[in-house]
Design a protein around this motif. Structure first.
Motif, mmCIF file in Angstrom:
data_model
loop_
_atom_site.group_PDB
_atom_site.id
_atom_site.type_symbol
_atom_site.label_atom_id
_atom_site.label_comp_id
_atom_site.label_asym_id
_atom_site.label_seq_id
_atom_site.Cartn_x
_atom_site.Cartn_y
_atom_site.Cartn_z
ATOM 1 N N LEU A 132 0.829 -1.199 0.000
ATOM 2 C CA LEU A 132 0.000 0.000 0.000
ATOM 3 C C LEU A 132 0.871 1.259 0.000
ATOM 4 C CD1 LEU A 132 -2.607 -1.082 2.702
ATOM 5 C CD2 LEU A 132 -2.954 -1.014 0.225
ATOM 6 N N ASN A 133 0.364 2.319 -0.647
ATOM 7 C CA ASN A 133 1.112 3.573 -0.630
ATOM 8 C C ASN A 133 0.911 4.278 0.714
ATOM 9 O OD1 ASN A 133 -1.319 5.177 -0.724
ATOM 10 N ND2 ASN A 133 -1.414 4.815 -2.936
ATOM 11 N N GLN A 134 1.725 5.298 0.958
ATOM 12 C CA GLN A 134 1.715 5.960 2.261
ATOM 13 C C GLN A 134 0.369 6.605 2.567
ATOM 14 O OE1 GLN A 134 4.360 5.759 4.487
ATOM 15 N NE2 GLN A 134 2.761 6.499 5.878
ATOM 16 N N LYS A 135 -0.286 7.169 1.561
ATOM 17 C CA LYS A 135 -1.580 7.822 1.776
ATOM 18 C C LYS A 135 -2.609 6.809 2.282
ATOM 19 C CE LYS A 135 -5.032 10.729 -0.537
ATOM 20 N NZ LYS A 135 -6.215 9.880 -0.288
ATOM 21 N N MET A 136 -2.629 5.628 1.667
ATOM 22 C CA MET A 136 -3.574 4.597 2.082
ATOM 23 C C MET A 136 -3.244 4.089 3.487
ATOM 24 S SD MET A 136 -6.266 2.899 1.334
ATOM 25 C CE MET A 136 -6.453 3.124 -0.452
ATOM 26 N N ILE A 137 -1.959 3.906 3.773
ATOM 27 C CA ILE A 137 -1.545 3.468 5.109
ATOM 28 C C ILE A 137 -1.977 4.488 6.163
ATOM 29 C CG2 ILE A 137 0.465 3.105 6.600
ATOM 30 C CD1 ILE A 137 1.830 1.734 4.231
ATOM 31 N N ASP A 138 -1.786 5.770 5.861
ATOM 32 C CA ASP A 138 -2.176 6.819 6.802
ATOM 33 C C ASP A 138 -3.686 6.785 7.068
ATOM 34 O OD1 ASP A 138 0.430 7.673 6.988
ATOM 35 O OD2 ASP A 138 0.187 9.365 5.604
ATOM 36 N N GLU A 139 -4.466 6.532 6.033
ATOM 37 C CA GLU A 139 -5.923 6.480 6.195
ATOM 38 C C GLU A 139 -6.337 5.286 7.046
ATOM 39 O OE1 GLU A 139 -7.606 6.501 2.296
ATOM 40 O OE2 GLU A 139 -7.111 8.606 1.913
ATOM 41 N N ILE A 140 -5.689 4.135 6.818
ATOM 42 C CA ILE A 140 -5.999 2.936 7.603
ATOM 43 C C ILE A 140 -5.628 3.159 9.064
ATOM 44 C CG2 ILE A 140 -5.388 0.510 7.974
ATOM 45 C CD1 ILE A 140 -5.031 0.289 4.917
ATOM 46 N N VAL A 141 -4.458 3.741 9.305
ATOM 47 C CA VAL A 141 -4.007 3.994 10.675
ATOM 48 C C VAL A 141 -4.977 4.935 11.390
ATOM 49 C CG1 VAL A 141 -2.207 5.072 12.073
ATOM 50 C CG2 VAL A 141 -1.579 3.514 10.219
ATOM 51 N N ALA A 142 -5.403 5.978 10.704
ATOM 52 C CA ALA A 142 -6.353 6.923 11.298
ATOM 53 C C ALA A 142 -7.657 6.216 11.655
ATOM 54 C CB ALA A 142 -6.613 8.074 10.341
ATOM 55 N N PHE A 143 -8.098 5.315 10.796
ATOM 56 C CA PHE A 143 -9.328 4.567 11.057
ATOM 57 C C PHE A 143 -9.163 3.652 12.271
ATOM 58 C CE2 PHE A 143 -11.762 0.601 10.356
ATOM 59 C CZ PHE A 143 -13.041 1.119 10.490
#
Length: 245
Positions: A112-123
């Motif tokens: 996964l790219n960093q943007k997607m990882i950041d979104e998952i972590v926030a969730f």
């Protein structure tokens, strides 16, 4: 009910010391299942064997249809990604922020790219009841309860269907412990999880467990529901649950 974990005639020895001598238990899909027993009986050892952190001497453990003894390295790595583990202390990396701790399995095992990882972590941070402002703090800057929640968020990072919890309410004050119990129940229902939990917390046991195995004298002294506990003749069971039986 579909079986998600089967333990058959499990033997565990450390030199001349025998910890498990013929354990048998079955965990069904969707259950919150407790591993209980007196200190030193081998509860956490069994949990470590289930998550491939420790070898056992004999017998078998099947998880999600796989025989743990028969797995090659790549197969074991694939299986590990299907479960999450919350260790007793949280086991967060002290040099990483909460955000980076939760992101670690996503960076290690996905593309996964960093943007997607950041979104998952926030969730995941929101899912376990932490604030987004907590993401940039380090383990040394947060309370014991927050460490448990951060460890839980990391355990859920890969969207597992199986979750292992080692003494999840240990070290928490009574209010925080009951909040954590409520969180576990909510997540089980929301995410369709199967949960295996080691616990000494009597209130947590009564509030969360669907079924349990009580280890005493190297064997399973009782397996079943809370309602049928009075059928056990184990001295530990009679002592531990004496006010409830």
């Amino acid at each position: 009910m579909k079986k998600i974990i089967e333990v058959n005639n499990l033997q565990t020895s450390f030199g001349a010391r025998v910890v498990h001598d013929g354990l048998n238990l079955t965990i069904g899909e969707g259950e919150i299942y407790g591993l209980l027993g007196p200190s030193g009986c081998g509860k956490t050892t069994l949990l470590r064997e289930m998550v491939l952190l420790q070898e056992y001497s004999g017998g078998s453990i099947h998880i999600l249809g796989d025989d743990l003894k028969q797995l090659h390295y790549d197969e074991a790595q694939t299986l590990r990604q299907k479960w999450g583990v919350l260790f007793q202390s949280g086991a967060l990396f002290s040099s990483l922020s909460i955000k980076d701790n939760i992101a670690l399995p996503l960076k290690e095992y996905t593309k996964l790219n960093q943007k997607m990882i950041d979104e998952i972590v926030a969730f995941k941070i929101n899912l376990v009841g932490l604030k987004q402002a907590d993401a940039h703090l380090f383990p040394s800057q947060i309370s014991g309860g927050m460490k448990k929640k951060a460890g839980l968020a990391r355990a859920l990072a890969m969207d597992p269907k199986l979750l292992f919890l080692d003494e999840p309410t240990s070290g928490l004050d009574p209010i925080s412990a009951r909040e954590f119990d409520s969180l576990i129940l909510k997540l089980r229902d929301m995410l369709d999880l199967s949960i295996v939990m080691v616990s000494h917390d009597l209130q947590s046991i009564y509030d969360t467990l669907d079924k349990m195995a009580i280890i005493d004298n190297k064997k399973i002294a009782y397996e079943g529901t809370l309602e049928n506990l009075n059928k056990s003749e184990s001295p530990f069971v009679q002592t531990f649950f004496k006010e409830r039986l």
